[in-house]
Design a protein around this motif. Structure first.
Motif, PDB file in Angstrom:
ATOM      1  N   GLY A 158       0.457  -0.994  -0.291  1.00 48.68           N
ATOM      2  CA  GLY A 158      -0.002  -0.190   0.105  1.00 48.68           C
ATOM      3  C   GLY A 158       0.950   1.559  -0.201  1.00 48.68           C
ATOM      4  O   GLY A 158       0.072   2.447  -0.393  1.00 48.68           O
ATOM      5  N   TRP A 159       1.424   1.104   0.673  1.00 43.24           N
ATOM      6  CA  TRP A 159       3.278   2.287   0.653  1.00 43.24           C
ATOM      7  C   TRP A 159       2.890   2.610  -0.948  1.00 43.24           C
ATOM      8  O   TRP A 159       3.221   4.655  -1.071  1.00 43.24           O
ATOM      9  N   ARG A 161       1.330   3.838  -2.979  1.00 42.51           N
ATOM     10  CA  ARG A 161       0.826   4.426  -3.799  1.00 42.51           C
ATOM     11  C   ARG A 161       1.428   6.618  -3.339  1.00 42.51           C
ATOM     12  O   ARG A 161       0.960   7.321  -4.090  1.00 42.51           O
ATOM     13  N   TYR A 162       2.002   6.660  -2.365  1.00 39.58           N
ATOM     14  CA  TYR A 162       3.405   7.726  -2.201  1.00 39.58           C
ATOM     15  C   TYR A 162       4.624   7.666  -3.269  1.00 39.58           C
ATOM     16  O   TYR A 162       5.069   9.107  -3.026  1.00 39.58           O
ATOM     17  N   THR A 222       6.219  10.076 -13.521  1.00 40.91           N
ATOM     18  CA  THR A 222       5.544   9.177 -12.468  1.00 40.91           C
ATOM     19  C   THR A 222       6.503   7.921 -12.886  1.00 40.91           C
ATOM     20  O   THR A 222       6.055   7.075 -11.471  1.00 40.91           O
ATOM     21  N   LEU A 279      -2.393  12.855   0.816  1.00 44.37           N
ATOM     22  CA  LEU A 279      -3.025  11.105   1.153  1.00 44.37           C
ATOM     23  C   LEU A 279      -3.116  11.187   2.268  1.00 44.37           C
ATOM     24  O   LEU A 279      -3.185   9.603   2.395  1.00 44.37           O
TER      25      LEU A 279
END
Length: 483
Positions: A158-159, A161-162, A222, A279
């Protein structure tokens, strides 16, 4: 070592191989220049192996290396602050590791850090235990057989997303964009990235150039951020070893492990860049002595959810109070100062751009664009004001400041070695002062900006009793003007 060193030296000269290749093509030598540079790099790697010797004695580690300039580094075990284990791709294939012994920032700046390259993995692990243990006399010494310590944190998918919100992936693209418009454009266009950018520029079917180029650079940045974040963070493990030492392991291809003695950790710092904060994320670093590899300190938590960072910070400090303590605000005078500085900078920019446009040095849209930033200037200044705060909890000094990157620094009172007070002309008129706590750890200085002077004596007394009192008796600090 005969395999590792030549490969490493070759990777260092890749920025020279490309220009040598282009230079050789220009003069009809084809690949000769590139081959020559490659040969020099391989020879340098072989010479590095031939001229390097080390030995480990009771209480002392020695390293001798160099051909033209011989260097002999001897490190007493009781001066060791950190032990960094690193294994790149070539090392991992061959079962090797690099041991870097840290003794302090001054030694690192002089280039006297002791690095033992290409040791076998069992030898590297045993050497780390010996150096951190100091013969068993220090906290965080060798672990008992079969005891790997307590895992405080592991990587979570989940990290990811940063990851897109870091600057690391966008900076190379900005440099590339500048190079494509400068005198090196002809050379850069021959590289794969330059050719890709030129191809995107001429794709009229994907929309106007002003749209497709920024979008392409944004997507490329990105992707680079995701790659960088994955390489550095996948496999992250934070462990508390027997004795209290902290071990940080991370890296997907280049694996790195850093061990910090508990006595060297004097606090933590929680940093939240604006996108990550929106976020609900944060990053936690250790305020420690003898750690130089990362700015601000080794990362205890990479970009992760804020509750995770707070929980780990509390575990490291041994108390949740300092990281969750309510902060004392700095009052309306600090708010007025933040607004005044922001609006003054905006007005100055408008004036400079307008003057340049009037002299036909810049187009008028530059001044109009700067003037349009006013709706962002005021909220940013107010956010900078809301970030200001301080507290003293459980013997820790807590200060917070910043907006684009908001930092909450938690520093043990015993780690503070002095105060630095600064007042500008505007602060003196408003009755404010910037109080900086100096320390030997982390960033070396942690400041409480725009602190009202009436709060200064109590704050300084609670952290370092008696240190500031003689100066407050003999000198008058400026107060707010009335009337």
């Amino acid at each position: 070592m005969l395999l590792v060193h030549p490969v490493r030296e070759l990777a260092k000269v890749i920025p020279l191989v490309v220009p040598a290749y282009l230079f050789g093509r220009s003069f009809g030598h084809h690949n000769n220049w590139a081959f020559a540079v490659t040969g020099v790099a391989v020879a340098a790697g072989l010479l590095r192996w031939w001229t390097t010797r080390y030995r480990v004695l009771p209480g002392l580690v020695e390293l001798r290396h160099g051909l033209l300039v011989r260097r002999h580094v001897a490190v007493p075990v009781d001066r060791v602050r950190t032990v960094d284990l690193h294994a790149g791709a070539a090392h991992r294939v061959l079962g090797l590791m690099t041991v870097t012994v840290g003794t302090g920032e001054a030694a690192a700046r002089r280039g006297d850090r002791l690095k033992l390259d290409a040791l076998r993995r069992p030898e590297a692990l045993a050497l780390r235990e010996e150096l951190l243990g100091g013969g068993g006399g220090r906290a965080g010494g060798p672990a008992a057989a079969g005891d790997a310590g307590t895992v405080l944190l592991r990587f979570s998918p989940g990290w990811l997303r940063y990851a897109p919100f870091a600057l690391a992936g966008f900076l190379p693209l900005v440099v590339m964009g500048v190079a494509l418009t400068g005198p090196l454009a002809a050379v850069v266009e021959q590289t794969p990235v330059g050719s890709l950018v030129e191809w995107l520029v001429h794709l009229d079917g994907l929309g106007p150039r002003a749209v497709r180029v920024p979008v392409a650079l944004l997507l490329a940045g990105t992707v680079l951020n995701l790659l960088f974040f994955t390489e550095r963070t996948v496999g992250f493990v934070l462990t508390r070893r027997p004795g209290g030492a902290l071990e940080i392991g991370h890296g997907l291809v280049n694996r790195r492990a850093v061990a910090l003695e508990r006595s060297r950790v004097h606090g933590v710092e929680l940093s939240e860049s604006l996108p990550v904060r929106l976020l609900g994320g944060a990053r936690c670093t250790a305020v420690s002595t003898g750690a130089h590899r990362e700015r601000g300190g080794p990362a205890l938590v990479p970009a992760a959810p804020l509750p995770t960072a707070l929980a780990v910070a509390g575990e490291v400090l041994g108390a949740d109070g300092p990281v969750r303590a309510a902060l004392t605000g700095h009052g309306p005078r600090a708010r007025v100062r933040r607004l005044t500085r922001a609006l003054a900078g905006w007005a100055l920019g408008v004036g400079l751009f307008a003057a340049a446009a009037a002299l036909d040095q810049l187009p008028w849209w530059c001044a109009v664009g700067w003037a349009a930033l006013l709706p962002l200037t005021v909220p940013l200044a107010l956010d900078r004001y809301r970030s200001l705060g301080h507290a003293v909890a459980d013997g820790f000094l807590v200060v917070r400041h910043g907006s684009l990157v908001r930092r909450r620094s938690v520093l043990a009172g015993g780690g503070v070695i002095g105060w630095n007070l600064r007042t500008s002309w505007g602060q003196r008129r408003a009755g404010l002062v910037t109080l900086t706590a100096t320390t030997a750890a982390g960033r070396k200085a942690y400041r409480a900006a725009d602190l009202p002077v009436e709060l200064l004596p109590e704050l300084a007394e609670r952290v370092l009793p008696g240190l500031l009192e003689p100066f407050l008796v003999d000198a008058e600090l400026p107060g707010p003007r009335r009337g």
